[in-house]
Motif scaffolding. Sequence first.
Motif, PDB file in Angstrom:
ATOM      1  N   GLU A   1      10.699   1.492  -9.331  1.00 11.84           N
ATOM      2  CA  GLU A   1      10.148   2.339  -8.108  1.00 11.84           C
ATOM      3  C   GLU A   1       8.891   1.672  -7.235  1.00 11.84           C
ATOM      4  O   GLU A   1       9.247   1.661  -5.783  1.00 11.84           O
ATOM      5  CB  GLU A   1      10.114   3.710  -8.422  1.00 11.84           C
ATOM      6  CG  GLU A   1       9.796   4.482  -7.210  1.00 11.84           C
ATOM      7  CD  GLU A   1       9.707   6.144  -7.613  1.00 11.84           C
ATOM      8  OE1 GLU A   1       9.178   6.741  -6.890  1.00 11.84           O
ATOM      9  OE2 GLU A   1      10.301   6.572  -8.723  1.00 11.84           O
ATOM     10  N   ALA A   2       7.985   1.296  -7.988  1.00  8.32           N
ATOM     11  CA  ALA A   2       6.686   0.866  -7.041  1.00  8.32           C
ATOM     12  C   ALA A   2       7.158  -0.637  -6.407  1.00  8.32           C
ATOM     13  O   ALA A   2       6.878  -0.764  -5.320  1.00  8.32           O
ATOM     14  CB  ALA A   2       5.718   0.672  -8.189  1.00  8.32           C
ATOM     15  N   ILE A   3       8.006  -1.330  -7.013  1.00 13.97           N
ATOM     16  CA  ILE A   3       8.162  -2.810  -6.503  1.00 13.97           C
ATOM     17  C   ILE A   3       9.090  -2.458  -5.373  1.00 13.97           C
ATOM     18  O   ILE A   3       8.993  -3.279  -4.429  1.00 13.97           O
ATOM     19  CB  ILE A   3       8.943  -3.534  -7.684  1.00 13.97           C
ATOM     20  CG1 ILE A   3       7.987  -4.111  -8.843  1.00 13.97           C
ATOM     21  CG2 ILE A   3       9.482  -4.878  -6.874  1.00 13.97           C
ATOM     22  CD1 ILE A   3       8.544  -4.533  -9.749  1.00 13.97           C
ATOM     23  N   ALA A   4      10.215  -1.501  -5.471  1.00 15.68           N
ATOM     24  CA  ALA A   4      10.980  -1.217  -4.251  1.00 15.68           C
ATOM     25  C   ALA A   4      10.212  -0.735  -3.023  1.00 15.68           C
ATOM     26  O   ALA A   4      10.453  -1.200  -1.880  1.00 15.68           O
ATOM     27  CB  ALA A   4      12.137  -0.174  -4.677  1.00 15.68           C
ATOM     28  N   HIS A   5       9.343   0.237  -3.372  1.00 14.85           N
ATOM     29  CA  HIS A   5       8.351   0.620  -2.443  1.00 14.85           C
ATOM     30  C   HIS A   5       7.411  -0.496  -1.607  1.00 14.85           C
ATOM     31  O   HIS A   5       7.577  -0.567  -0.421  1.00 14.85           O
ATOM     32  CB  HIS A   5       7.522   1.696  -2.803  1.00 14.85           C
ATOM     33  CG  HIS A   5       8.048   3.055  -3.148  1.00 14.85           C
ATOM     34  ND1 HIS A   5       8.917   3.690  -2.348  1.00 14.85           N
ATOM     35  CD2 HIS A   5       7.920   3.930  -4.022  1.00 14.85           C
ATOM     36  CE1 HIS A   5       9.336   4.712  -2.803  1.00 14.85           C
ATOM     37  NE2 HIS A   5       8.608   4.941  -4.025  1.00 14.85           N
ATOM     38  N   PHE A   6       7.057  -1.342  -2.507  1.00 14.89           N
ATOM     39  CA  PHE A   6       6.408  -2.497  -1.863  1.00 14.89           C
ATOM     40  C   PHE A   6       7.103  -3.489  -1.134  1.00 14.89           C
ATOM     41  O   PHE A   6       6.986  -3.991   0.105  1.00 14.89           O
ATOM     42  CB  PHE A   6       5.573  -3.189  -3.142  1.00 14.89           C
ATOM     43  CG  PHE A   6       4.693  -4.325  -2.704  1.00 14.89           C
ATOM     44  CD1 PHE A   6       3.467  -4.445  -2.272  1.00 14.89           C
ATOM     45  CD2 PHE A   6       5.373  -5.710  -2.725  1.00 14.89           C
ATOM     46  CE1 PHE A   6       2.686  -5.287  -1.543  1.00 14.89           C
ATOM     47  CE2 PHE A   6       4.713  -6.963  -2.297  1.00 14.89           C
ATOM     48  CZ  PHE A   6       3.469  -6.572  -1.770  1.00 14.89           C
ATOM     49  N   ASN A   7       8.356  -3.685  -1.531  1.00 14.67           N
ATOM     50  CA  ASN A   7       9.333  -4.393  -0.898  1.00 14.67           C
ATOM     51  C   ASN A   7       9.739  -3.979   0.448  1.00 14.67           C
ATOM     52  O   ASN A   7      10.218  -4.541   1.447  1.00 14.67           O
ATOM     53  CB  ASN A   7      10.425  -4.823  -1.803  1.00 14.67           C
ATOM     54  CG  ASN A   7       9.826  -5.963  -2.734  1.00 14.67           C
ATOM     55  OD1 ASN A   7       9.031  -6.630  -2.767  1.00 14.67           O
ATOM     56  ND2 ASN A   7      10.736  -5.935  -3.969  1.00 14.67           N
ATOM     57  N   SER A   8       9.691  -2.505   0.439  1.00  8.64           N
ATOM     58  CA  SER A   8      10.094  -2.025   1.855  1.00  8.64           C
ATOM     59  C   SER A   8       9.192  -2.082   2.890  1.00  8.64           C
ATOM     60  O   SER A   8       9.368  -1.751   4.211  1.00  8.64           O
ATOM     61  CB  SER A   8      10.487  -0.443   1.492  1.00  8.64           C
ATOM     62  OG  SER A   8       9.193   0.081   1.406  1.00  8.64           O
ATOM     63  N   GLY A   9       7.801  -2.838   2.721  1.00  9.94           N
ATOM     64  CA  GLY A   9       7.027  -3.066   3.798  1.00  9.94           C
ATOM     65  C   GLY A   9       6.375  -1.748   4.296  1.00  9.94           C
ATOM     66  O   GLY A   9       5.882  -0.815   3.475  1.00  9.94           O
ATOM     67  N   MET A  10       6.298  -1.639   5.535  1.00  7.74           N
ATOM     68  CA  MET A  10       5.842  -0.431   6.130  1.00  7.74           C
ATOM     69  C   MET A  10       6.579   0.761   6.268  1.00  7.74           C
ATOM     70  O   MET A  10       6.349   1.895   6.341  1.00  7.74           O
ATOM     71  CB  MET A  10       5.171  -0.627   7.639  1.00  7.74           C
ATOM     72  CG  MET A  10       3.943  -1.532   7.669  1.00  7.74           C
ATOM     73  SD  MET A  10       2.571  -1.412   6.575  1.00  7.74           S
ATOM     74  CE  MET A  10       2.181   0.181   7.519  1.00  7.74           C
TER      75      MET A  10
END
Length: 99
Positions: A53-62
Amino acid sequence: MAKYQFFELTQDGKKLVRYLCTDLINFTQEKDRLLAQGFEVMGDMIYAGNEEEAIAHFNSGMVYPLEEYNKSNIVGGLFYCVKSLAESASGLLHRRSDN
């Protein structure tokens, strides 16, 4: 929910990304090790239920910080959304009048 900190390093034209969970006993030492290698902290801490979930949030950018802000303050989120749309429309009108 855990907090994750992301780090980035550009090396040979490639971006390397690492992340650490702040719950780690040696978080500070690992963070210092990454910084000593030239990594830079990327953005704010990300709150997530797990690493994926953290990686997905990071990859979503802003998108993630904006979503979190909007969840906490719907009126403020709406204000900035309308303001951004108005500024975009104003910019389009100025470009058209310049032609």
